[in-house]
Scaffold this active site. Structure first.
Site, PDB file in Angstrom:
ATOM      1  CB  ALA A  60      -0.902   0.011   1.230  1.00 21.05           C
ATOM      2  CE  LYS A  61       3.642   6.556  -4.244  1.00 29.22           C
ATOM      3  NZ  LYS A  61       5.034   6.235  -3.900  1.00 29.22           N
ATOM      4  CB  ALA A  62      -0.312   3.767   3.357  1.00 29.83           C
TER       5      ALA A  62
END
Length: 292
Positions: free
Chosen positions: A156-158
């Site tokens: 996840a590019k969180a």
């Protein structure tokens, strides 16, 4: 650089184009307090966003990985992104889609917090100038490690996953370097603060397997290009000692594109023929994609 909140232009916010300065969120937004936010970084070349649909699909996947409700389709995100690029007249620049949970619920799990989405675009040259790209950048080996996959979904590019990178980058810059290289929780090479790592060894590429790092879209593109060029690509666990046997070192990412590394601590590398070949092929690909 102009402040990001005080510019002319247009931002897509929750389904409509709004004046740049009016694209606001409340100070009690859940994403601000608890990191429930995902984002993308995208490059515009010749008025077209490189691998736009792949970025849109990853934004949706990132939201789902952190249990954030998300109803927009990839096609809808693509259309909104193109509208923003066109409205702002971006020929070459950067796009930042971001989704966050709002202020409707401040509980930790926040079942009633809405997912808000915004897309902004602006002219932005390379992170490092042409001279730095030509000679390579300097890194330090950070004291901070990459967040392990057992702690947070690393694909996840969180927003929250970038906190340790932000700290490491500040420390690297304070030490006179351009960026930092992080190890993973096992002590193997991981990545820079916002870019994937590649080593050139015996004419081929070696890169950390994407089990403890984000499988970057530019990383995937460079692997594809390298294989088309007939270069061997190895995805494996790489100990820090692998740096000592590398012939060239480079970083890849949407913002970084392909950036050579000339120094990490006492180790030095030239900007060699494999790196130069990959840069040439990558530059051609991002410019030619929209014409096909």
């Amino acid at each position: 650089m102009l402040p990001m909140d005080d510019r002319d232009g247009t931002i897509w916010l929750d389904g409509a184009l709004v004046p740049w300065r009016e694209a606001r969120l409340h100070v009690l937004s859940h994403g601000l307090h608890y990191g429930t936010s995902v984002f993308e970084g995208e490059r515009v070349y010749g008025g077209q966003v490189f691998r736009l649909n792949a970025h849109s699909r990853r934004l949706i996947r990132s939201a789902r990985l952190i249990a954030m409700p998300f109803t927009l389709s990839a096609d809808a995100l693509d259309a909104a992104t193109r509208a923003v690029v066109d409205a702002n007249g971006i020929a070459d620049g950067y796009v930042r889609p971001v989704a966050w949970r709002g202020a409707e619920d401040m509980g930790l799990s926040a079942p009633d917090a809405r997912t808000h989405v915004a897309i902004a675009a602006w002219p932005w040259p390379a992170v490092f100038g042409a001279a730095q790209r030509k000679r390579g950048i300097a890194l330090v080996l950070s004291r901070w490690s990459r967040i392990p996959p057992a702690a947070i979904p690393i694909q996840a590019k969180a927003a929250g996953t970038y906190l340790n990178g932000a700290i490491a980058r500040r420390e690297a810059e304070a030490a006179g370097a351009d960026d930092a290289l992080l190890l993973d929780d096992r002590g193997d090479l991981a990545e820079a603060t916002g870019a994937n790592l590649f080593l050139v060894r015996d004419g081929g590429l070696a890169t950390p397997i994407a089990d403890h790092v984000l499988d970057g879209i530019t990383r995937q593109t460079v692997i594809d290009i390298a294989r088309r060029l007939g270069l061997r690509v190895e995805e494996a666990r790489l100990p820090p000692t692998a740096l000592e046997t590398a012939d060239e070192v480079l970083l890849t990412g949407t913002a970084y594109e392909i950036t050579p590394v000339s120094r990490i601590g006492e180790l030095r590398w030239p900007v060699g023929p494999v790196t130069r070949r990959l840069i040439t092929a990558f530059d051609a690909e991002v410019r030619d994609e929209h014409a096909t």
